[in-house]
Design a protein around this motif. Structure first.
Motif, PDB file in Angstrom:
ATOM      1  N   PRO A 157       0.789  -1.224   0.000  1.00 19.17           N
ATOM      2  CA  PRO A 157       0.000   0.000   0.000  1.00 19.17           C
ATOM      3  C   PRO A 157       0.827   1.283   0.000  1.00 19.17           C
ATOM      4  O   PRO A 157       0.303   2.352  -0.323  1.00 19.17           O
ATOM      5  CB  PRO A 157      -0.791  -0.103   1.299  1.00 19.17           C
ATOM      6  N   ALA A 158       2.106   1.226   0.356  1.00 21.28           N
ATOM      7  CA  ALA A 158       2.871   2.468   0.575  1.00 21.28           C
ATOM      8  C   ALA A 158       3.717   2.909  -0.618  1.00 21.28           C
ATOM      9  O   ALA A 158       4.250   4.006  -0.618  1.00 21.28           O
ATOM     10  CB  ALA A 158       3.772   2.315   1.796  1.00 21.28           C
ATOM     11  N   PHE A 159       3.863   2.062  -1.630  1.00 21.67           N
ATOM     12  CA  PHE A 159       4.633   2.369  -2.836  1.00 21.67           C
ATOM     13  C   PHE A 159       6.107   2.676  -2.563  1.00 21.67           C
ATOM     14  O   PHE A 159       6.774   3.321  -3.368  1.00 21.67           O
ATOM     15  CB  PHE A 159       3.988   3.506  -3.628  1.00 21.67           C
ATOM     16  N   ALA A 160       6.632   2.208  -1.432  1.00 16.45           N
ATOM     17  CA  ALA A 160       8.049   2.412  -1.116  1.00 16.45           C
ATOM     18  C   ALA A 160       8.950   1.724  -2.132  1.00 16.45           C
ATOM     19  O   ALA A 160      10.105   2.116  -2.325  1.00 16.45           O
ATOM     20  CB  ALA A 160       8.355   1.902   0.290  1.00 16.45           C
ATOM     21  N   ALA A 208      -0.403   7.282  -4.691  1.00 18.85           N
ATOM     22  CA  ALA A 208      -0.679   6.662  -5.991  1.00 18.85           C
ATOM     23  C   ALA A 208       0.637   6.508  -6.743  1.00 18.85           C
ATOM     24  O   ALA A 208       1.552   7.325  -6.575  1.00 18.85           O
ATOM     25  CB  ALA A 208      -1.671   7.481  -6.789  1.00 18.85           C
ATOM     26  N   CYS A 209       0.709   5.474  -7.565  1.00 20.21           N
ATOM     27  CA  CYS A 209       1.964   5.156  -8.248  1.00 20.21           C
ATOM     28  C   CYS A 209       1.677   4.498  -9.590  1.00 20.21           C
ATOM     29  O   CYS A 209       0.713   3.726  -9.709  1.00 20.21           O
ATOM     30  CB  CYS A 209       2.785   4.227  -7.348  1.00 20.21           C
ATOM     31  N   GLY A 210       2.518   4.773 -10.565  1.00 22.33           N
ATOM     32  CA  GLY A 210       2.421   4.117 -11.871  1.00 22.33           C
ATOM     33  C   GLY A 210       3.792   3.801 -12.423  1.00 22.33           C
ATOM     34  O   GLY A 210       4.693   4.642 -12.376  1.00 22.33           O
ATOM     35  N   VAL A 211       3.985   2.586 -12.902  1.00 24.35           N
ATOM     36  CA  VAL A 211       5.241   2.171 -13.526  1.00 24.35           C
ATOM     37  C   VAL A 211       5.237   2.684 -14.964  1.00 24.35           C
ATOM     38  O   VAL A 211       4.299   2.442 -15.726  1.00 24.35           O
ATOM     39  CB  VAL A 211       5.393   0.638 -13.490  1.00 24.35           C
ATOM     40  N   LEU A 212       6.306   3.393 -15.327  1.00 22.75           N
ATOM     41  CA  LEU A 212       6.427   3.908 -16.682  1.00 22.75           C
ATOM     42  C   LEU A 212       6.882   2.800 -17.624  1.00 22.75           C
ATOM     43  O   LEU A 212       7.876   2.124 -17.363  1.00 22.75           O
ATOM     44  CB  LEU A 212       7.417   5.067 -16.706  1.00 22.75           C
TER      45      LEU A 212
END
Length: 175
Positions: free
Chosen positions: A79-82, A168-172
């Motif tokens: 959940p933390a996108f670390a 929020a996170c997204g892999v490029l």
């Protein structure tokens, strides 16, 4: 004979016109998802002649202002996108456009979300490259991510501008 010659010449002209069209500029995109794996924004990055052009389009975030940064690792584990690692900083500078020792290449302007839950961000990163050789390449061996933080970036405090948790996170991905 004249008809065959005319067809041959027009075909050659058509082929030479096709040969001069440059290939499309390299690009990367990401669906940016929150901890519930709900897409809240999309990002598109294009290579330009002087660097990268970043475009973020958000829909579904609460109204307010959010820090947005490019991160050094292409992983977005909830959940933390670390897992996205630190901000992308190939020039080893400090954080923030207002920091006298800054700014690093992962610094982006804040994203403002209106009352309807929508917002856009457009920004150019001079001297950066999407792919290829060189020191300032975003999509290196471990990739890259784009992260939205819970609070606005103060553009000064190292290492993250006091922008709070990663929400929020997204892999490029290239292409």
């Amino acid at each position: 004979m004249r008809l065959r010659h005319a067809i041959l010449v027009s075909g050659m002209v058509g082929l030479s016109a096709c040969a001069t069209v440059p290939p499309p500029a390299p690009s990367a995109s990401a669906a940016i998802a929150d901890a519930a794996v709900r897409t809240v924004a999309r990002a598109k990055i294009r290579q330009g002649p002087n660097g990268l052009s970043v475009h973020v389009e958000a829909a579904g975030l609460a109204p307010g202002t959010y820090g947005v940064h490019l991160h050094a690792v292409g992983r977005c584990e909830v959940p933390a996108f670390a897992s996205a690692g630190p901000h992308w900083n190939p020039t080893a500078r400090q954080h923030g456009r207002d920091n006298p020792a800054g700014s690093h290449m992962g610094d982006l302007p804040n994203l403002t979300i209106a009352a309807d839950g929508r917002g856009t961000l457009d920004f150019d990163l001079s001297g950066a490259a999407l792919t290829g050789p060189g020191p300032n390449v975003l999509l290196d061996a471990d990739g890259a991510a784009i992260v939205i933080h819970a609070q606005p970036d103060d553009y000064r405090t190292d290492p993250s501008g006091n922008s709070g948790a990663r929400i929020a996170c997204g892999v490029l991905a290239a292409g």
